[in-house]
Write a protein that holds these residues in place. Structure first.
Motif, PDB file in Angstrom:
ATOM      1  N   PHE A 272       0.839  -1.188   0.000  1.00  0.00           N
ATOM      2  CA  PHE A 272       0.000   0.000   0.000  1.00  0.00           C
ATOM      3  C   PHE A 272       0.873   1.237   0.000  1.00  0.00           C
ATOM      4  O   PHE A 272       2.001   1.229   0.497  1.00  0.00           O
ATOM      5  CB  PHE A 272      -0.970  -0.008   1.193  1.00  0.00           C
ATOM      6  N   SER A 273       0.352   2.302  -0.584  1.00  0.00           N
ATOM      7  CA  SER A 273       1.035   3.591  -0.655  1.00  0.00           C
ATOM      8  C   SER A 273       0.353   4.559   0.298  1.00  0.00           C
ATOM      9  O   SER A 273      -0.873   4.688   0.288  1.00  0.00           O
ATOM     10  CB  SER A 273       0.972   4.155  -2.073  1.00  0.00           C
ATOM     11  N   LEU A 274       1.165   5.226   1.101  1.00  0.00           N
ATOM     12  CA  LEU A 274       0.644   6.153   2.101  1.00  0.00           C
ATOM     13  C   LEU A 274       1.467   7.435   2.088  1.00  0.00           C
ATOM     14  O   LEU A 274       2.625   7.425   1.678  1.00  0.00           O
ATOM     15  CB  LEU A 274       0.716   5.526   3.498  1.00  0.00           C
ATOM     16  N   ASP A 275       0.874   8.523   2.571  1.00  0.00           N
ATOM     17  CA  ASP A 275       1.638   9.750   2.785  1.00  0.00           C
ATOM     18  C   ASP A 275       2.854   9.423   3.636  1.00  0.00           C
ATOM     19  O   ASP A 275       2.775   8.562   4.514  1.00  0.00           O
ATOM     20  CB  ASP A 275       0.801  10.786   3.538  1.00  0.00           C
ATOM     21  N   ASP A 276       3.937  10.125   3.409  1.00  0.00           N
ATOM     22  CA  ASP A 276       5.194   9.825   4.102  1.00  0.00           C
ATOM     23  C   ASP A 276       5.044   9.769   5.620  1.00  0.00           C
ATOM     24  O   ASP A 276       5.451   8.798   6.252  1.00  0.00           O
ATOM     25  CB  ASP A 276       6.259  10.855   3.741  1.00  0.00           C
ATOM     26  N   GLU A 277       4.455  10.812   6.181  1.00  0.00           N
ATOM     27  CA  GLU A 277       4.334  10.888   7.643  1.00  0.00           C
ATOM     28  C   GLU A 277       3.444   9.763   8.179  1.00  0.00           C
ATOM     29  O   GLU A 277       3.772   9.119   9.178  1.00  0.00           O
ATOM     30  CB  GLU A 277       3.764  12.247   8.047  1.00  0.00           C
ATOM     31  N   PHE A 278       2.326   9.502   7.492  1.00  0.00           N
ATOM     32  CA  PHE A 278       1.423   8.441   7.925  1.00  0.00           C
ATOM     33  C   PHE A 278       2.070   7.074   7.739  1.00  0.00           C
ATOM     34  O   PHE A 278       1.918   6.183   8.574  1.00  0.00           O
ATOM     35  CB  PHE A 278       0.092   8.528   7.178  1.00  0.00           C
ATOM     36  N   ALA A 279       2.831   6.908   6.664  1.00  0.00           N
ATOM     37  CA  ALA A 279       3.532   5.637   6.425  1.00  0.00           C
ATOM     38  C   ALA A 279       4.522   5.355   7.552  1.00  0.00           C
ATOM     39  O   ALA A 279       4.618   4.221   8.022  1.00  0.00           O
ATOM     40  CB  ALA A 279       4.248   5.677   5.079  1.00  0.00           C
ATOM     41  N   ASP A 280       5.236   6.374   7.985  1.00  0.00           N
ATOM     42  CA  ASP A 280       6.172   6.204   9.101  1.00  0.00           C
ATOM     43  C   ASP A 280       5.429   5.796  10.377  1.00  0.00           C
ATOM     44  O   ASP A 280       5.885   4.932  11.120  1.00  0.00           O
ATOM     45  CB  ASP A 280       6.961   7.490   9.356  1.00  0.00           C
ATOM     46  N   TYR A 281       4.284   6.420  10.611  1.00  0.00           N
ATOM     47  CA  TYR A 281       3.468   6.104  11.780  1.00  0.00           C
ATOM     48  C   TYR A 281       2.981   4.651  11.716  1.00  0.00           C
ATOM     49  O   TYR A 281       3.087   3.908  12.691  1.00  0.00           O
ATOM     50  CB  TYR A 281       2.281   7.069  11.867  1.00  0.00           C
ATOM     51  N   VAL A 282       2.452   4.243  10.571  1.00  0.00           N
ATOM     52  CA  VAL A 282       1.934   2.878  10.405  1.00  0.00           C
ATOM     53  C   VAL A 282       3.058   1.864  10.563  1.00  0.00           C
ATOM     54  O   VAL A 282       2.911   0.849  11.246  1.00  0.00           O
ATOM     55  CB  VAL A 282       1.227   2.718   9.038  1.00  0.00           C
ATOM     56  N   HIS A 283       4.198   2.145   9.954  1.00  0.00           N
ATOM     57  CA  HIS A 283       5.347   1.234  10.034  1.00  0.00           C
ATOM     58  C   HIS A 283       5.773   1.052  11.492  1.00  0.00           C
ATOM     59  O   HIS A 283       5.956  -0.073  11.965  1.00  0.00           O
ATOM     60  CB  HIS A 283       6.504   1.772   9.192  1.00  0.00           C
ATOM     61  N   LYS A 284       5.905   2.160  12.202  1.00  0.00           N
ATOM     62  CA  LYS A 284       6.319   2.098  13.612  1.00  0.00           C
ATOM     63  C   LYS A 284       5.292   1.336  14.446  1.00  0.00           C
ATOM     64  O   LYS A 284       5.651   0.485  15.264  1.00  0.00           O
ATOM     65  CB  LYS A 284       6.503   3.508  14.161  1.00  0.00           C
ATOM     66  N   ASP A 285       4.005   1.625  14.215  1.00  0.00           N
ATOM     67  CA  ASP A 285       2.949   0.977  14.978  1.00  0.00           C
ATOM     68  C   ASP A 285       2.921  -0.527  14.722  1.00  0.00           C
ATOM     69  O   ASP A 285       2.792  -1.316  15.656  1.00  0.00           O
ATOM     70  CB  ASP A 285       1.598   1.602  14.632  1.00  0.00           C
TER      71      ASP A 285
END
Length: 76
Positions: free
Chosen positions: A15-28
């Motif tokens: 999936f493709s996400l906004d950079d900031e949200f992608a970082d949040y999802v990855h960390k979570d």
């Protein structure tokens, strides 16, 4: 946009996400023991979902209490 990929029970999800949200999802997801370089058990995905649902539930309850306080202040 950032792309994230994770495999659960042999199915690869990308999936493709906004950079900031992608970082949040990855960390979570990492905090929930999801590994991005190997197959994950479905229970990891369910566990991450349940933890996030609990967090949202608690935040909604807190928001409701705040809104009730604001409404009672406005009524005065």
């Amino acid at each position: 946009m950032k792309k994230l990929s994770a495999t659960f029970h042999g199915i690869r999800f990308q999936f493709s996400l906004d950079d900031e949200f992608a970082d949040y999802v990855h960390k979570d997801l990492c905090l929930n023991a999801v590994e991005f370089d190997r197959d994950n058990e479905l229970r990891k995905l369910l566990n991450a979902y349940l933890k996030k649902s609990d967090e949202v539930f608690r935040l909604e309850k807190k928001l409701d209490r705040i809104l009730q306080k604001l409404e009672s202040i406005e009524e005065k």
